[in-house]
Write a protein that holds these residues in place. Structure first.
Motif, mmCIF file in Angstrom:
data_model
loop_
_atom_site.group_PDB
_atom_site.id
_atom_site.type_symbol
_atom_site.label_atom_id
_atom_site.label_comp_id
_atom_site.label_asym_id
_atom_site.label_seq_id
_atom_site.Cartn_x
_atom_site.Cartn_y
_atom_site.Cartn_z
ATOM 1 N N LEU A 329 0.769 -1.134 0.047
ATOM 2 C CA LEU A 329 -0.024 -0.090 0.093
ATOM 3 C C LEU A 329 0.961 1.304 -0.060
ATOM 4 C CD1 LEU A 329 -2.535 -1.012 2.745
ATOM 5 C CD2 LEU A 329 -2.698 -1.245 0.415
ATOM 6 N N PRO A 330 0.610 2.366 -0.903
ATOM 7 C CA PRO A 330 1.584 3.346 -0.978
ATOM 8 C C PRO A 330 0.761 4.611 0.104
ATOM 9 C CG PRO A 330 -0.389 3.659 -2.487
ATOM 10 C CD PRO A 330 -0.507 2.221 -1.934
ATOM 11 N N PHE A 331 0.194 4.204 1.083
ATOM 12 C CA PHE A 331 -0.445 4.950 1.990
ATOM 13 C C PHE A 331 -0.819 4.293 3.370
ATOM 14 C CE2 PHE A 331 -3.630 3.738 -0.659
ATOM 15 C CZ PHE A 331 -4.547 2.923 0.294
ATOM 16 N N ASP A 332 -0.796 4.909 4.419
ATOM 17 C CA ASP A 332 -1.258 4.431 5.517
ATOM 18 C C ASP A 332 -2.658 4.278 5.827
ATOM 19 O OD1 ASP A 332 1.320 3.914 6.641
ATOM 20 O OD2 ASP A 332 1.454 6.016 7.406
ATOM 21 N N VAL A 333 -3.225 3.046 6.167
ATOM 22 C CA VAL A 333 -4.804 2.758 6.324
ATOM 23 C C VAL A 333 -5.257 3.209 7.831
ATOM 24 C CG1 VAL A 333 -6.700 1.152 6.101
ATOM 25 C CG2 VAL A 333 -4.727 0.944 4.551
ATOM 26 N N GLN A 334 -6.318 4.453 7.446
ATOM 27 C CA GLN A 334 -6.916 4.606 8.910
ATOM 28 C C GLN A 334 -8.264 3.755 9.164
ATOM 29 O OE1 GLN A 334 -5.565 7.134 10.584
ATOM 30 N NE2 GLN A 334 -4.133 7.111 8.984
ATOM 31 N N ILE A 335 -8.073 3.017 10.164
ATOM 32 C CA ILE A 335 -9.283 2.257 10.463
ATOM 33 C C ILE A 335 -10.451 2.873 11.113
ATOM 34 C CG2 ILE A 335 -9.905 0.233 11.510
ATOM 35 C CD1 ILE A 335 -8.183 -0.441 9.402
ATOM 36 N N SER A 336 -11.664 2.524 10.540
ATOM 37 C CA SER A 336 -12.810 3.162 11.110
ATOM 38 C C SER A 336 -14.092 2.114 11.166
ATOM 39 C CB SER A 336 -13.512 4.078 10.152
ATOM 40 O OG SER A 336 -13.624 4.014 8.863
ATOM 41 N N ILE A 337 -14.905 1.926 11.807
ATOM 42 C CA ILE A 337 -16.003 1.060 11.935
ATOM 43 C C ILE A 337 -17.279 1.323 11.289
ATOM 44 C CG2 ILE A 337 -17.161 -0.558 13.468
ATOM 45 C CD1 ILE A 337 -14.129 -0.906 13.478
ATOM 46 N N SER A 338 -17.864 0.413 10.261
ATOM 47 C CA SER A 338 -18.948 0.649 9.679
ATOM 48 C C SER A 338 -19.855 -0.302 9.790
ATOM 49 C CB SER A 338 -18.782 0.826 8.067
ATOM 50 O OG SER A 338 -18.310 -0.370 7.601
ATOM 51 N N ALA A 339 -21.288 0.036 9.705
ATOM 52 C CA ALA A 339 -22.336 -0.942 10.397
ATOM 53 C C ALA A 339 -22.608 -1.920 9.444
ATOM 54 C CB ALA A 339 -23.892 -0.259 10.380
ATOM 55 N N GLN A 340 -22.374 -1.751 8.119
ATOM 56 C CA GLN A 340 -22.848 -2.796 6.985
ATOM 57 C C GLN A 340 -21.978 -3.982 7.187
ATOM 58 O OE1 GLN A 340 -22.001 -1.404 2.843
ATOM 59 N NE2 GLN A 340 -22.480 -3.678 1.878
ATOM 60 N N PRO A 341 -20.852 -4.297 7.350
ATOM 61 C CA PRO A 341 -20.207 -5.582 7.417
ATOM 62 C C PRO A 341 -20.793 -6.151 8.647
ATOM 63 C CG PRO A 341 -18.428 -3.936 6.883
ATOM 64 C CD PRO A 341 -19.643 -3.297 7.284
ATOM 65 N N LEU A 342 -21.141 -5.405 9.845
ATOM 66 C CA LEU A 342 -21.461 -5.955 11.114
ATOM 67 C C LEU A 342 -22.734 -6.415 10.941
ATOM 68 C CD1 LEU A 342 -20.480 -3.187 13.488
ATOM 69 C CD2 LEU A 342 -19.162 -5.423 12.826
ATOM 70 N N VAL A 343 -23.791 -5.716 10.165
ATOM 71 C CA VAL A 343 -25.023 -6.389 9.789
ATOM 72 C C VAL A 343 -25.040 -7.568 9.057
ATOM 73 C CG1 VAL A 343 -27.222 -5.892 8.463
ATOM 74 C CG2 VAL A 343 -25.924 -3.930 9.823
ATOM 75 N N ILE A 344 -24.121 -7.468 7.945
ATOM 76 C CA ILE A 344 -23.656 -8.673 7.080
ATOM 77 C C ILE A 344 -23.382 -9.980 7.914
ATOM 78 C CG2 ILE A 344 -22.433 -9.780 5.251
ATOM 79 C CD1 ILE A 344 -22.307 -7.123 4.099
ATOM 80 N N GLY A 345 -22.429 -9.628 8.805
ATOM 81 C CA GLY A 345 -21.955 -10.818 9.702
ATOM 82 C C GLY A 345 -22.854 -11.404 10.739
#
Length: 831
Positions: A329-345
């Protein structure tokens, strides 16, 4: 009722839940990281490029291109190329990417340097910014110097990051920034140098970049230039990492499917043991729906809790991915939590639990109380329609989920069919083995040996489920292992004197003899001396390239029309080439047309066949040729390959440069040769293939780590499924073992029966998995990697006995209570 019954079976239900948790954790962590990656690319698109849009060209801009550049108010410009750098402090040399910048670049983001002030004053002071890792490797500090061509620059600072550079590219040719005004004095720009001219622009807020791209880019394409906007670049970058995401999603999906197998097998055993309870409930007035929903609510509850717990674990796991993928990756990834994957899980947890438990649950709907109370199962009503509908729903679930992951209906269908075929083969083998044992049962064997075989097809046997669970887990890990071997073999450089590992590029004609004289006294042999002539295609068949460019209906690949070809001439084929059609022409024959050989990708993209005319523009001179032969070229080889090859006797007098190759035995000889060449011939670039191989090996090790990281979920899920399947057959085994002890069987006999049964299951399941992985790996090698596949013996030596031993240990844990306690105490305890 569901809650009361579930509390009594909580230890067994926890194993169901573990299967769900691992699969959901894998999916949620990867989905969250993919979303974060896309959002970071979108948010940082300008900082990644350093400008709103760029115009770039591999040659000096034509008058039309220059007019466009001037009209758009260029804010900064750059010339970049690969060259050798020398470090007078320690006489070190290194291939670097020189970026000569004019103007206040970048306009977004920043040059991250140490000291910070170096980013602002290197232009004014006339110094160089050198890649930070390179400075560490060569023990350099600000104040030391770097020699580029004829000039020596003071190093003003260490360059930690710069827009337009990735970690992988920087590891091959680390960036060095210098002021543009010194570029001519270095004398590094020679014939054959791979030069890129870039012009950076800041767009007004009112400018529509998409409209600008559509209007200007076709004009620039005709002039061998290109326009890139920060939005289009981020989209391309996103698509590139989409492929990584798709692979990881598939690995997670396999873990999810293994969890589904665990659910189906565990619920099958669980419900079979609950059928008498269901019969009693029906006898006292419970309806079909009530008895069915008691256990459906239990399973749905397990899926809900498993989905929630798996999602929480997935949130934690996603924080590991930026560290794993930071080299890509050419940049640092900033982690944030979104609802969609949690609902999918959570939704997936409930859906997969219910869907894959439906088949065994249907037994509670159709069971006859009287027949179950009597202890017979032969005449149970077979809900064939309901089972077919359930199976169709399961296949539809697999297809829709894989389609969602791959964004391609055909790939989703192929993946679903592949899963179905794999399951079918393993199920067929398990069924065939049981039939063969029945038909050819060794009646003359001893009691313990016969009993261990009888257990494979006794009532409530788990032969099918265990072979599926063991086989699928082994299949996955073995395929990953074989694929890793194929990838590593593809990048392997044979270390012998016949294979060049040093390539000298941009050797001018007048330097050729002197370079050879510099190599041979060191005891090194010049393996290749390859002349290279640059040219473009002027006409294909009866159509000019300019006319084809303007034809909007033309389907010809655009790169053919704009590409500057580097071609050579020789009289023979290389080991990396295979003649597909036509006749190889080694030398020009007077009075006959010039017959050139082209690679198969050129023939396909330009729609050329044997005998077609191609006119080349050889630096201002038009040369008529015909296609004499078409070659298949192995571009994966670590050697120089060419799309177009001329016969001898026609290009010898054309302006050209040379590429020389040699083989060095070790790092010390390589360093000595590079120091000598850089001092005498600063324009020559030296590519050390040993260093390139190290970089490739590092990349492959990271890919391998990711593969193994994701395989861990599948393996762990497979182990949980295995434990669940074997442990949940414990209660049937306990009754059988207690009965054997009551009839006089000794502990040794029971241990031997159990050991032999689980050894059969472990060996059969893991052997089938490894054999199927050999087939899949062979298909990957032939159709995807196009490499020979030589199977490793590691899966047979490690996976086969290791998995068999694991199955055996789990089996032994089931009968511990039988061996340690009196039969009556065991029966009372289990009740």
């Amino acid at each position: 009722m569901a809650w009361r019954d579930g509390k009594a079976s909580i230890s067994r239900l926890l194993l169901f839940m573990a299967s769900i948790i691992l699969g959901i954790a894998a999916v949620v962590s990867i989905q969250l990281f993919s979303q974060n990656l896309k959002q970071n690319i979108k948010n940082q698109s300008k900082a990644l490029m350093g400008a709103d849009f760029i115009i770039d060209s591999r040659q000096l801009p034509s008058s039309k291109v220059q007019a466009i550049i001037d009209s758009l108010n260029v804010a900064a410009s750059e010339v970049n190329f690969v060259s050798m750098a020398a470090f007078p402090k320690n006489e070190g040399t290194k291939l670097v990417k020189v970026r000569a910048i004019e103007g206040n670049f970048p306009f977004y983001g920043s040059l991250d340097t140490e000291p910070v002030s170096a980013a602002q004053n290197y232009q004014e002071l006339g110094g160089a910014l050198v890649d930070a890792t390179l400075m560490l490797q060569y023990n350099l500090i600000p104040g030391d110097s770097i020699k580029l061509g004829k000039l020596t620059f003071p190093i003003l600072g260490a360059l930690k990051s710069v827009p337009g550079s990735t970690a992988i590219a920087a590891s091959a040719a680390p960036p060095v920034l210098i002021p543009f005004r010194f570029i001519a004095a270095t004398e590094l720009l020679q014939l054959g140098s791979r030069i890129e001219y870039q012009y950076f622009f800041v767009a007004p807020e009112t400018m529509d970049l998409e409209a600008l791209d559509k209007k200007i880019d076709p004009i620039l394409d005709d002039e061998n230039a290109d326009l890139d906007t920060h939005t289009s670049t981020s989209q391309r970058l996103g698509r590139r990492y989409d492929n990584v995401g798709k692979f990881l999603n598939l690995a997670a999906f396999i873990a999810l499917l293994l969890g589904c197998v665990g659910i189906a097998s565990s619920v099958h055993i669980y419900i079979k043991e609950k059928l008498k309870n269901v019969a009693v409930l029906k006898c006292v007035g419970a309806t079909r729906k009530q008895s069915f929903f008691i256990y459906l609510i239990q399973i749905a509850g397990i899926g809900l809790i498993g989905g929630i717990v798996g999602s929480v674990i997935g949130i934690g796991l996603q924080y590991a991915f930026p560290y794993v993928l930071q080299g890509f990756l050419p940049f640092d990834v900033q982690i944030s939590i979104s609802a969609q994957p949690l609902v999918i899980g959570v939704t997936l947890g409930v859906l997969m639990a219910v869907l894959f438990a439906l088949l065994p649950l249907l037994g509670t709907w159709y069971v006859s109380p009287l027949e179950v109370l009597r202890g017979t199962e032969e005449n149970l009503e077979k809900p064939r329609k309901a089972r077919l509908v359930t199976l169709a729903a399961i296949l539809l679930f697999i297809f829709l989920f894989s389609f969602w992951l791959l964004k391609d209906a055909l790939f989703g269908l192929l993946f679903t069919v592949g899963i179905l075929v794999t399951f079918s083969i393993m199920a067929g083998i398990a069924s065939l083995c049981m039939q063969l044992i029945k038909k050819y049962f060794p009646t003359n064997w001893g009691f313990t040996e016969r009993q261990s075989l009888l257990n494979l097809f006794r009532p409530n046997n788990q032969t099918m489920v265990l072979i599926l669970a063991i086989g699928l887990g082994t299949f996955l890990i073995s395929t990953l292992y074989f694929t890793k071997d194929i990838l590593l073999a593809k990048a392997t450089i044979e270390n012998n004197s016949k294979n060049a590992n040093i390539i000298l590029m941009d050797v001018q004609n007048q330097q050729k003899e002197a370079v050879v004289n510099a190599i041979q006294p060191k005891g090194l042999e010049v393996i290749d001396n390859i002349p290279i002539v640059t040219m473009r295609i002027h006409q294909i068949k009866d159509r000019l390239v300019n006319d084809i460019r303007k034809d909007t209906t033309s389907k010809m690949n655009r790169w053919i029309l704009n590409h500057e070809f580097r071609v050579t001439y020789r009289d023979s084929l290389l080991d990396s080439e295979e003649l597909l059609s036509g006749t190889w022409t080694s030398e020009i024959i007077q009075g006959e047309p010039i017959k050139v050989s082209i690679s198969d990708n050129i023939a396909e993209d330009a729609n050329l066949t044997i005998g077609d005319q191609v006119i080349f523009n050889v630096q201002g001179v038009l040369m008529e040729t015909v296609v004499g032969s078409i070659r298949k070229v192995d571009w994966g080889r670590m050697q120089l390959n060419f799309s177009v090859v001329f016969p001898k006797g026609i290009l010898e007098n054309a302006p050209q440069f040379n590429v020389l190759t040699t083989h060095v035995p070790n790092e010390a000889v390589s360093a000595d040769l590079q120091r000598d060449l850089v001092q005498k011939f600063p324009n020559i670039s030296v590519l050390d293939l040993r260093q390139v191989y190290t970089i490739i090996e590092d990349i492959l090790s990271k890919i391998s780590w990711i593969i193994n990281f994701m395989a861990f979920f599948s393996i762990l899920t497979g182990i949980i499924v295995l434990i669940g399947s074997v442990r949940n057959s414990k209660y049937q085994r306990i009754k059988e073992s207690v009965l054997l002890r009551t009839l006089g069987a000794k502990s040794k006999q029971i241990i031997r029966i159990t050991a032999l049964e689980y050894i059969y299951l472990g060996l059969l399941g893991s052997l089938v998995g490894i054999l199927l992985s050999l087939i899949s790996s062979q298909l990957l090698a032939v159709f995807l990697f196009k490499e020979p596949f030589i199977p490793s013996v590691i899966p047979f030596l490690v996976f086969l006995p290791g998995i068999t031993l694991l199955v055996l240990l789990i089996g032994f844990s089931n009968i511990r209570s039988v061996l340690k306690s009196p039969p009556l105490e065991v029966l009372r305890k289990e009740v």
